[in-house]
Write an enzyme that holds these catalytic residues in place. Structure first.
Site, PDB file in Angstrom:
ATOM      1  CB  CYS A  32      -5.696   5.759  -5.846  1.00 40.62           C
ATOM      2  SG  CYS A  32      -4.632   6.043  -4.327  1.00 40.62           S
ATOM      3  CG  HIS A  96      -2.240   2.453  -6.635  1.00 42.20           C
ATOM      4  ND1 HIS A  96      -3.094   3.246  -5.444  1.00 42.20           N
ATOM      5  CD2 HIS A  96      -3.201   1.380  -6.153  1.00 42.20           C
ATOM      6  CE1 HIS A  96      -3.569   2.172  -4.964  1.00 42.20           C
ATOM      7  NE2 HIS A  96      -4.094   1.404  -4.837  1.00 42.20           N
ATOM      8  CG  ASN A 136      -2.005   2.839  11.406  1.00 40.62           C
ATOM      9  OD1 ASN A 136      -1.147   2.670  12.406  1.00 40.62           O
ATOM     10  ND2 ASN A 136      -2.314   3.863  11.369  1.00 40.62           N
ATOM     11  CG  HIS A 147      -0.742   5.948  -3.159  1.00 37.24           C
ATOM     12  ND1 HIS A 147      -0.819   5.802  -4.616  1.00 37.24           N
ATOM     13  CD2 HIS A 147       0.432   5.696  -3.007  1.00 37.24           C
ATOM     14  CE1 HIS A 147       0.358   6.867  -4.967  1.00 37.24           C
ATOM     15  NE2 HIS A 147       0.881   6.460  -3.512  1.00 37.24           N
ATOM     16  CG  HIS A 149      -0.972   6.448   3.349  1.00 30.77           C
ATOM     17  ND1 HIS A 149      -1.541   5.728   2.771  1.00 30.77           N
ATOM     18  CD2 HIS A 149      -1.545   7.252   4.092  1.00 30.77           C
ATOM     19  CE1 HIS A 149      -2.708   6.130   4.022  1.00 30.77           C
ATOM     20  NE2 HIS A 149      -2.342   6.939   4.675  1.00 30.77           N
ATOM     21  CD  GLN A 151      -1.959   8.887   9.416  1.00 30.48           C
ATOM     22  OE1 GLN A 151      -3.050   9.925   9.852  1.00 30.48           O
ATOM     23  NE2 GLN A 151      -3.097   7.221   9.181  1.00 30.48           N
TER      24      GLN A 151
HETATM   25 ZN   LIG Z   1      -2.705   5.036  -5.130  1.00 30.91          ZN
END
Ligand SMILES: [Zn+2]
Ligand SMILES: [Zn+2]
Ligand SMILES: [Zn+2]
Length: 329
Positions: A32, A96, A136, A147, A149, A151
């Protein structure tokens, strides 16, 4: 290559970013690129052994700050423009397998601070007219990295969807003695009560009367704050709390980590006045109709722009409200 092309039939820009074809697509968990860089391990985007929250510029951006004039000049009818903007990635955690729903309230509070900071920072860049914060989540939404996250896109124009909403709010204000459309919608939801999902001290989550997705939910600031940067510390903390409640409710209801799109609507950063027009809120669109059925944006939704929804907001709101209570009991 980043360029904008004008669609004169819908009066909106389309963004072209061809290098994005090469982006990393669902790498195995041990590779990742958003994980911390482990000692002796392969170098990831974050050259540290652990981290809290990290923001960096997207390596495969849809918009870039130094985009050149497009080689394709277009025509007066269909002009082109540089694909100018800033695209950032916000890593929520170095775990993760984490999700926003599963994070501590304290971490989400820090994330809210980061969002507010980026809104201010990116919004102050001269060519940036709109700072769009979103996430998303899940393969059903086409996510390429698991992972946790989100944006941020800093656009050189106000994107069509927020633009339409702002236009509606402006018209409403003119026709209703200066009242805010969103404040009025929120008080209707409070009075009715059937579509309320969660209520904090400063934020309310509800399924809107006119939801476009079966489990769509909106999270509104109760005070008419134009942007996340205008929220007080207390309000930001409450945003973190109610955001977590709503997301835990989603996962509890479906029995798995629900995919969704999360988007924030707030004041553009083009220097104009949005007091009483923009009212900070977060919208969630999960693609699921049921645990194993997805809602696709098909002919009517995509080609006609008319959404067909097979569940009433009153029903989904009740299920979601009970799930929030269940997740917290
Ligand atoms: Zn990750
Ligand atoms: Zn308002
Ligand atoms: Zn909105």
């Amino acid at each position: 290559m980043n360029q904008l092309r004008w669609d004169p039939t819908l009066r909106e820009w389309v963004v072209y970013a061809t290098h994005r074809q090469d982006r990393t697509f669902l790498p195995p968990a041990e590779y990742c690129p958003l994980d911390p860089t482990k000692p002796g391990g392969f170098p990831t985007e974050v050259p540290r052994e652990s981290y809290d929250i990290v923001v960096f510029e997207n390596r495969f951006p849809s918009l870039v700050s130094d985009a050149p004039e497009p080689e394709e000049a277009g025509s007066p009818l269909t002009p082109t423009a540089p694909g100018r903007g800033i695209c950032e990635v916000v890593l929520y955690s170095d775990d993760h397998h984490g999700t926003l729903a599963g994070m501590s309230e304290k971490r989400i509070r820090n994330l809210v601070e980061v969002w507010a900071d980026r809104y201010g920072e990116l919004g102050s860049v001269d060519f940036v007219e709109y700072v769009f914060i979103f996430e998303n989540k899940g393969e059903a939404i086409g996510v390429t990295l698991h992972h946790p996250h989100g944006q941020i896109y800093a656009y050189p124009f106000i994107p069509p969807r927020p633009a339409k909403e702002l236009e509606a709010a402006r018209a409403y204000r003119l026709q209703n003695e200066g009242r805010c459309l969103h404040c009025d919608l929120l008080s209707h939801e409070h009075e009715d009560g059937r579509r309320l999902v969660a209520k904090g001290k400063h934020f309310t989550a509800f399924v809107p009367f006119y939801a476009h997705f079966p489990y769509e939910a909106h999270l509104y600031a109760r005070r008419c704050a134009p942007s996340i940067a205008d929220l007080s510390r207390d309000e930001r903390w409450d945003l973190a709390r109610v955001l977590k409640q709503l997301l835990m409710g989603y996962d509890w209801l479906f029995g798995f980590s629900l995919p969704y799109m999360m988007v924030m609507h707030q004041a553009p950063t083009n220097g104009e006045e949005y007091e009483g027009v923009a009212h900070f809120h977060v919208e969630f669109y999960p693609p699921n109709r049921t645990a194993d059925k997805l809602k696709y944006l098909a002919g009517s939704e995509t080609g006609a722009g008319s959404y067909i929804v097979d569940a009433l907001p009153e029903q989904t709101a009740e299920a979601l409200r009970e799930a929030v209570e269940g997740a917290y009991s």
